[in-house]
Design an enzyme around this catalytic site. Structure first.
Site, PDB file in Angstrom:
ATOM      1  N   GLU A 105       0.845  -1.203   0.000  1.00 24.08           N
ATOM      2  CA  GLU A 105       0.000   0.000   0.000  1.00 24.08           C
ATOM      3  C   GLU A 105       0.873   1.242   0.000  1.00 24.08           C
ATOM      4  O   GLU A 105       1.989   1.228   0.507  1.00 24.08           O
ATOM      5  CB  GLU A 105      -0.846   0.019   1.284  1.00 24.08           C
ATOM      6  CG  GLU A 105      -2.245  -0.551   1.132  1.00 24.08           C
ATOM      7  CD  GLU A 105      -3.196   0.395   0.421  1.00 24.08           C
ATOM      8  OE1 GLU A 105      -2.746   1.308  -0.309  1.00 24.08           O
ATOM      9  OE2 GLU A 105      -4.417   0.222   0.592  1.00 24.08           O
ATOM     10  N   ASP A 106       0.333   2.334  -0.530  1.00 20.17           N
ATOM     11  CA  ASP A 106       0.995   3.628  -0.413  1.00 20.17           C
ATOM     12  C   ASP A 106       0.820   4.172   1.001  1.00 20.17           C
ATOM     13  O   ASP A 106       1.755   4.626   1.639  1.00 20.17           O
ATOM     14  CB  ASP A 106       0.445   4.619  -1.452  1.00 20.17           C
ATOM     15  CG  ASP A 106      -1.089   4.640  -1.505  1.00 20.17           C
ATOM     16  OD1 ASP A 106      -1.745   3.793  -0.859  1.00 20.17           O
ATOM     17  OD2 ASP A 106      -1.640   5.514  -2.202  1.00 20.17           O
ATOM     18  N   ASP A 109      -4.775   4.572   6.288  1.00 19.51           N
ATOM     19  CA  ASP A 109      -5.406   5.634   7.070  1.00 19.51           C
ATOM     20  C   ASP A 109      -6.424   4.976   8.006  1.00 19.51           C
ATOM     21  O   ASP A 109      -6.084   4.526   9.097  1.00 19.51           O
ATOM     22  CB  ASP A 109      -6.021   6.621   6.072  1.00 19.51           C
ATOM     23  CG  ASP A 109      -6.761   7.776   6.730  1.00 19.51           C
ATOM     24  OD1 ASP A 109      -6.777   7.860   7.965  1.00 19.51           O
ATOM     25  OD2 ASP A 109      -7.333   8.605   6.004  1.00 19.51           O
ATOM     26  N   PHE A 158      -3.529  15.043   5.565  1.00 19.43           N
ATOM     27  CA  PHE A 158      -3.744  14.598   4.194  1.00 19.43           C
ATOM     28  C   PHE A 158      -2.492  14.894   3.371  1.00 19.43           C
ATOM     29  O   PHE A 158      -1.982  16.007   3.372  1.00 19.43           O
ATOM     30  CB  PHE A 158      -4.967  15.303   3.599  1.00 19.43           C
ATOM     31  CG  PHE A 158      -5.306  14.780   2.249  1.00 19.43           C
ATOM     32  CD1 PHE A 158      -5.909  13.547   2.105  1.00 19.43           C
ATOM     33  CD2 PHE A 158      -4.973  15.504   1.108  1.00 19.43           C
ATOM     34  CE1 PHE A 158      -6.190  13.034   0.846  1.00 19.43           C
ATOM     35  CE2 PHE A 158      -5.262  14.997  -0.145  1.00 19.43           C
ATOM     36  CZ  PHE A 158      -5.870  13.762  -0.270  1.00 19.43           C
ATOM     37  N   ARG A 171      -0.281  12.944  -8.330  1.00 21.27           N
ATOM     38  CA  ARG A 171       0.340  11.609  -8.240  1.00 21.27           C
ATOM     39  C   ARG A 171       1.773  11.584  -8.766  1.00 21.27           C
ATOM     40  O   ARG A 171       2.574  10.754  -8.362  1.00 21.27           O
ATOM     41  CB  ARG A 171      -0.478  10.584  -9.031  1.00 21.27           C
ATOM     42  CG  ARG A 171      -1.859  10.304  -8.455  1.00 21.27           C
ATOM     43  CD  ARG A 171      -2.420   9.039  -9.090  1.00 21.27           C
ATOM     44  NE  ARG A 171      -3.846   8.867  -8.854  1.00 21.27           N
ATOM     45  CZ  ARG A 171      -4.371   8.309  -7.763  1.00 21.27           C
ATOM     46  NH1 ARG A 171      -3.587   7.876  -6.806  1.00 21.27           N
ATOM     47  NH2 ARG A 171      -5.674   8.180  -7.647  1.00 21.27           N
TER      48      ARG A 171
HETATM   49  P1  IMP Z   1      -8.018   3.762   4.238  1.00 21.80           P
HETATM   50  O1  IMP Z   1      -8.999   2.784   3.643  1.00 21.80           O
HETATM   51  O2  IMP Z   1      -8.713   4.884   4.963  1.00 21.80           O
HETATM   52  O3  IMP Z   1      -6.949   3.113   5.067  1.00 21.80           O
HETATM   53  O4  IMP Z   1      -7.322   4.517   3.056  1.00 21.80           O
HETATM   54  C1  IMP Z   1      -6.596   3.818   2.139  1.00 21.80           C
HETATM   55  C2  IMP Z   1      -6.441   4.493   0.796  1.00 21.80           C
HETATM   56  O5  IMP Z   1      -6.941   5.837   0.744  1.00 21.80           O
HETATM   57  C3  IMP Z   1      -4.960   4.610   0.547  1.00 21.80           C
HETATM   58  O6  IMP Z   1      -4.483   3.458  -0.080  1.00 21.80           O
HETATM   59  C4  IMP Z   1      -4.888   5.829  -0.331  1.00 21.80           C
HETATM   60  O7  IMP Z   1      -5.060   5.441  -1.672  1.00 21.80           O
HETATM   61  C5  IMP Z   1      -6.016   6.698   0.138  1.00 21.80           C
HETATM   62  N1  IMP Z   1      -5.508   7.665   1.135  1.00 21.80           N
HETATM   63  C6  IMP Z   1      -5.553   7.573   2.482  1.00 21.80           C
HETATM   64  N2  IMP Z   1      -4.990   8.657   3.062  1.00 21.80           N
HETATM   65  C7  IMP Z   1      -4.580   9.445   2.039  1.00 21.80           C
HETATM   66  C8  IMP Z   1      -3.899  10.708   1.994  1.00 21.80           C
HETATM   67  O8  IMP Z   1      -3.538  11.351   2.996  1.00 21.80           O
HETATM   68  N3  IMP Z   1      -3.650  11.184   0.738  1.00 21.80           N
HETATM   69  C9  IMP Z   1      -3.996  10.545  -0.400  1.00 21.80           C
HETATM   70  N4  IMP Z   1      -4.622   9.368  -0.391  1.00 21.80           N
HETATM   71  C10 IMP Z   1      -4.911   8.824   0.812  1.00 21.80           C
HETATM   72 MG    MG Z   2      -4.076   3.178  -1.956  1.00 18.99          MG
END
Ligand code: IMP
Ligand code: MG
Length: 181
Positions: A105-106, A109, A158, A171
């Site tokens: 994963e990048d 969150d 963010f 990106r």
């Molecule tokens: P989660 O499901 O909330 O854990 O978020 C996962 C996905 O949301 C990550 O793989 C990102 O693609 C996107 N994401 C979460 N936080 C950020 C951020 O701060 N900037 C940009 N994309 C985010």
């Molecule tokens: Mg992602």
């Protein structure tokens, strides 16, 4: 544009947060750990698009293992927050049965995306599953389950760049920027 201290995307201003050089060090650290843990074995890297494309590219070049790659495309974010619903835009194309899977994963969150993906992966009866992420928003995610490889733990901000976007923008940036409060 990408060497600036501050950038503007749509209605938001972002400040330089992690430079390309530091990012590469983080990726190198993760690669070293994976190389050590899977020494002599084969790994299946499961990349989560779109955001992970840059980390995947840099990470895979550093793996001294037999590697295969699968990509899924998931979407949860709208603007600067998680929508709470995960949409699968492209799924797995080959079986993970008996594979040693490392999800890449990048950024993690809320962890909703990961929970969704882990279910999908476990249904296929892999031999093992580990998780790697360049960035972890620790305060948000908590410690619901262990993340095996973390590049950087970051505050709940963010961020954009190095694969990550704000409404589809940013990106391509080589550094990572955090939104200005
Ligand atoms: P989660 O499901 O909330 O854990 O978020 C996962 C996905 O949301 C990550 O793989 C990102 O693609 C996107 N994401 C979460 N936080 C950020 C951020 O701060 N900037 C940009 N994309 C985010
Ligand atoms: Mg992602």
């Amino acid at each position: 544009m990408s060497d600036m201290q501050t950038i503007v995307l749509e209605d938001k201003t972002f400040d330089l947060f992690l430079e390309s050089k530091e990012i590469k060090e983080g990726v190198k650290r993760i690669a070293g750990q994976i190389n050590a843990d899977y020494d002599g074995r084969e790994v299946l890297i499961l990349g989560v698009l779109d955001g992970a494309f840059m980390v995947l590219s840099d990470l895979l070049k550093r793996l001294d293992l037999k590697v295969s790659l699968e990509l899924v495309k998931l979407k949860s974010y709208e603007g600067e927050r998680s929508s709470g619903t995960i949409r699968k835009l492209t799924g797995l194309t080959s079986s993970l049965k008996d594979c040693e899977v490392v999800i890449v994963e990048d950024i993690i969150d809320t962890g909703f995306t990961l929970e969704y993906l882990i279910k999908l992966v476990n249904d296929q009866e892999p031999r093992s599953v580990k998780i790697a992420t360049l960035l972890l928003k620790e305060e948000v995610f908590g410690d619901r389950f262990p993340i095996d490889y973390v590049g950087f733990s970051i505050p709940n901000k963010f961020v954009v760049g190095y694969g990550m976007d704000y409404n589809g923008q940013g990106r391509q940036l080589k550094h990572i920027y955090a939104v200005k409060e």
